[in-house]
Design a protein around this motif. Structure first.
Motif, PDB file in Angstrom:
ATOM      1  N   THR A 100       0.937  -1.184  -0.245  1.00  0.00           N
ATOM      2  CA  THR A 100       0.127  -0.120  -0.146  1.00  0.00           C
ATOM      3  C   THR A 100       0.557   1.208   0.476  1.00  0.00           C
ATOM      4  N   PHE A 101       1.700   1.290   0.955  1.00  0.00           N
ATOM      5  CA  PHE A 101       2.816   2.414   0.926  1.00  0.00           C
ATOM      6  C   PHE A 101       3.189   3.076  -0.602  1.00  0.00           C
ATOM      7  N   PHE A 102       3.937   1.311  -1.363  1.00  0.00           N
ATOM      8  CA  PHE A 102       4.735   1.739  -3.054  1.00  0.00           C
ATOM      9  C   PHE A 102       3.688   2.253  -4.089  1.00  0.00           C
ATOM     10  N   PHE A 103       2.148   1.715  -3.720  1.00  0.00           N
ATOM     11  CA  PHE A 103       0.923   2.203  -4.687  1.00  0.00           C
ATOM     12  C   PHE A 103       0.239   3.697  -4.158  1.00  0.00           C
ATOM     13  N   MET A 104       0.337   4.439  -3.012  1.00  0.00           N
ATOM     14  CA  MET A 104       0.056   5.292  -2.911  1.00  0.00           C
ATOM     15  C   MET A 104       1.533   6.378  -3.090  1.00  0.00           C
ATOM     16  N   GLY A 105       2.412   6.031  -3.142  1.00  0.00           N
ATOM     17  CA  GLY A 105       3.648   6.843  -2.830  1.00  0.00           C
ATOM     18  C   GLY A 105       3.738   7.088  -4.760  1.00  0.00           C
ATOM     19  N   ARG A 106       2.906   6.101  -5.235  1.00  0.00           N
ATOM     20  CA  ARG A 106       3.725   6.512  -6.847  1.00  0.00           C
ATOM     21  C   ARG A 106       2.507   7.034  -7.318  1.00  0.00           C
ATOM     22  N   ARG A 107       1.069   6.904  -7.105  1.00  0.00           N
ATOM     23  CA  ARG A 107      -0.249   7.759  -7.698  1.00  0.00           C
ATOM     24  C   ARG A 107      -0.902   8.733  -7.203  1.00  0.00           C
ATOM     25  N   GLU A 108      -1.101   9.561  -7.449  1.00  0.00           N
ATOM     26  CA  GLU A 108      -1.877  10.659  -7.575  1.00  0.00           C
ATOM     27  C   GLU A 108      -3.277  10.857  -7.827  1.00  0.00           C
ATOM     28  N   GLY A 109      -4.123  11.649  -6.763  1.00  0.00           N
ATOM     29  CA  GLY A 109      -5.088  11.929  -6.463  1.00  0.00           C
ATOM     30  C   GLY A 109      -5.865  11.315  -5.529  1.00  0.00           C
ATOM     31  N   TRP A 110      -5.116  10.844  -4.526  1.00  0.00           N
ATOM     32  CA  TRP A 110      -5.980  10.879  -3.754  1.00  0.00           C
ATOM     33  C   TRP A 110      -5.427  11.859  -2.069  1.00  0.00           C
ATOM     34  N   GLN A 111      -4.828  12.679  -2.523  1.00  0.00           N
ATOM     35  CA  GLN A 111      -4.616  13.705  -1.680  1.00  0.00           C
ATOM     36  C   GLN A 111      -6.013  15.327  -1.621  1.00  0.00           C
ATOM     37  N   TYR A 112      -5.378  14.931  -0.372  1.00  0.00           N
ATOM     38  CA  TYR A 112      -7.102  16.058  -0.241  1.00  0.00           C
ATOM     39  C   TYR A 112      -8.331  15.174  -0.129  1.00  0.00           C
ATOM     40  N   GLN A 113      -8.207  14.285  -0.287  1.00  0.00           N
ATOM     41  CA  GLN A 113      -9.470  13.288  -0.803  1.00  0.00           C
ATOM     42  C   GLN A 113      -9.864  12.786   0.860  1.00  0.00           C
ATOM     43  N   PHE A 114     -10.461  12.778   1.043  1.00  0.00           N
ATOM     44  CA  PHE A 114     -11.766  11.731   1.716  1.00  0.00           C
ATOM     45  C   PHE A 114     -12.287  10.515   1.637  1.00  0.00           C
ATOM     46  N   ALA A 115     -12.141  10.460   0.673  1.00  0.00           N
ATOM     47  CA  ALA A 115     -12.991   8.763   0.205  1.00  0.00           C
ATOM     48  C   ALA A 115     -11.713   7.729   0.738  1.00  0.00           C
ATOM     49  N   PRO A 116     -10.574   8.221   0.285  1.00  0.00           N
ATOM     50  CA  PRO A 116      -9.357   7.218   0.690  1.00  0.00           C
ATOM     51  C   PRO A 116      -9.389   6.249   2.223  1.00  0.00           C
ATOM     52  N   HIS A 168      -4.041   0.029   7.499  1.00  0.00           N
ATOM     53  CA  HIS A 168      -2.960   0.965   8.219  1.00  0.00           C
ATOM     54  C   HIS A 168      -1.547   1.296   7.324  1.00  0.00           C
ATOM     55  N   GLY A 169      -1.799   0.821   5.943  1.00  0.00           N
ATOM     56  CA  GLY A 169      -1.049   2.296   4.852  1.00  0.00           C
ATOM     57  C   GLY A 169      -1.927   2.598   4.224  1.00  0.00           C
TER      58      GLY A 169
END
Length: 452
Positions: free
Chosen positions: A317-333, A368-369
């Motif tokens: 999960t750390f890997f994918f969140m570090g390399r994907r955009e769009g989740w920042q400043y969103q509540f849905a994740p 957790h991630g």
């Protein structure tokens, strides 16, 4: 007055040139060295954390003593992390990180010489202090030294590094302790010297900390609104237009940044609460699942494999969140992740069998991630006093784990071994609902938001 504006513009260009040079040089190295420090510290400290109860058992410690050893270490870590975070804002992170590595070198070595339980009770809180001086300042330092790299990528790399180190440390501890009970501590003591050498070669301050406040400042806008004539005289014209576009465009950008700051503040608080909840679940899993497994006849090896599933899915999960955009400043994740984590906790609580437990722990690891990444990201991105905020982040880690172990133990005594997993599930559902409600309110006009 015009000369002042021109001077500000020249200074800004000089800062940008400095940023470019440093970003391709020393700070680029920091992008490798700081994650390396996080990997090595969790490798060495992880080996010690597992070896302490092993040594205590070899010295005749009771279950109560084992629990107290873990509690005093976590408490010392939590308090020191809060203080060290604030100190790093004032004094800089480098000195604290180096002080931590020097102190841990000595503490780990003294642990290798321990032959009485009280020796461990003296040294374990000191280890918590040393670790507390390390993590919050290092995280703030990482945010400063990330020149040319997005915050999400920097946080992702940092998290992947410590997560892999944590997993490897547990494996190394078992292997070394089986050879000699002092070896894991000597190994960690020597390793702390390596971390010292790496940290000593890094710059004390990164370009992010020195230039962030120069850009997007709202002060020129305030000056113009208070004294419109200043626009004509040129008092603030270069400051307002130094970015790009007209005054109106800059004002619109500032309004957008203001709204993002409000959302970021809400997400930061939710991230901290989420970290507490997810570490509550991890504390429950780590401390109570082995007892469940023993009653069901599961081998110790399989217990280790099942609990490792949390670390594995967390790292992915750390890997994918570090390399994907769009989740920042969103509540849905956060909402989605905690519903997933709640489902995982529910599987462990309501069903039995290694396959079910594996799936449940994998889902808990995803939550957790996401929670840890969000908490650290919003503690660092676009904020001042990052050290204080990462100190709170780390305090949530320690207090959540302690609460999971302590409160989970009480719940298990009163309601059954699997009841703490129901508590974890309930907390995850609650934080997921809070994230959804908060997001709905902030993303809808005030006239509609009041209806909820």
């Amino acid at each position: 007055m015009v000369a002042t504006g021109s001077q500000s513009s020249v200074q800004r260009n000089a800062d940008l040139n400095t940023y470019s040079k440093v970003g391709t040089g020393t700070c680029a190295q920091a992008g490798i060295r700081i994650p390396a420090c996080s990997f090595l510290m969790d490798l060495f400290a992880g080996a010690v954390i597992l070896s302490v109860p092993l040594m205590a058992v070899s010295l005749g410690a009771s279950p109560l003593v084992l629990g107290n050893l873990g509690a005093v270490q976590r408490l010392a870590y939590m308090v020191t992390g809060l203080l060290a975070g604030r100190l790093s804002d004032r004094l800089g992170a480098k000195g604290l990180v180096i002080t931590s590595t020097i102190s841990l070198t000595l503490i780990f070595f003294l642990m290798s010489l321990s032959y009485e339980i009280y020796h461990l009770f003296l040294l374990v809180p000191l280890m918590g202090v040393g670790a507390g001086m390390f993590w919050a300042p290092l995280q703030a330092w990482m945010g400063e030294q990330r020149a040319g790299v997005s915050m999400a990528r920097a946080v992702g790399n940092f998290n992947i590094a410590w997560s892999i180190g944590n997993l490897a440390g547990s494996l190394v501890a078992g292997a070394l302790f089986s050879i000699g009970r002092s070896l894991p501590f000597i190994f960690a003591s020597a390793g702390a010297v390596v971390i010292f050498a790496i940290a000593a070669g890094l710059p004390a301050r990164g370009v992010e900390s020195s230039t962030r406040k120069e850009y997007g400042s709202i002060e020129p806008i305030k000056t113009a609104l208070a004294d419109p004539a200043s626009i004509v005289t040129g008092a603030v014209s270069t400051d307002i237009t130094a970015g790009s576009g007209s005054f109106q465009q800059n004002y619109g950008r500032q309004e957008s940044e203001r709204r993002q700051a409000i959302v970021g503040s809400a997400l930061r608080l939710l991230g901290w609460a989420s970290t507490f909840v997810v570490y509550f679940a991890v504390g429950v899993s780590t401390n109570l699942f082995p007892k469940i497994a023993a009653q069901e006849g599961t081998s110790p090896l399989m217990v280790g494999v099942l609990l490792a599933a949390i670390s594995i899915s967390r790292t992915v999960t750390f890997f994918f969140m570090g390399r994907r955009e769009g989740w920042q400043y969103q509540f849905a994740p956060l909402t989605t992740a905690f519903l997933i984590g709640a489902f995982g906790s529910g599987l462990v609580a309501l069903f039995s069998g290694s396959a079910i437990y594996m799936l449940g722990f994998l889902l808990i690891g995803i939550a957790h991630g996401v929670a840890y990444t969000a908490s650290l990201f919003y503690s660092l991105d676009g904020t001042e006093k990052a050290g204080s905020k990462t100190g709170i982040h780390e305090a949530m880690v320690s207090s959540g784990f302690m609460a999971g172990a302590f409160v989970g133990g009480i719940i298990a005594e009163e309601l059954g071994l699997k009841a703490p997993f129901v508590a974890s599930m309930s907390l995850m559902v609650a934080i997921g609902v809070v994230a959804w409600v908060k997001g709905w309110r902030l993303q809808n006009p005030p006239g509609e938001a009041h209806r909820l």
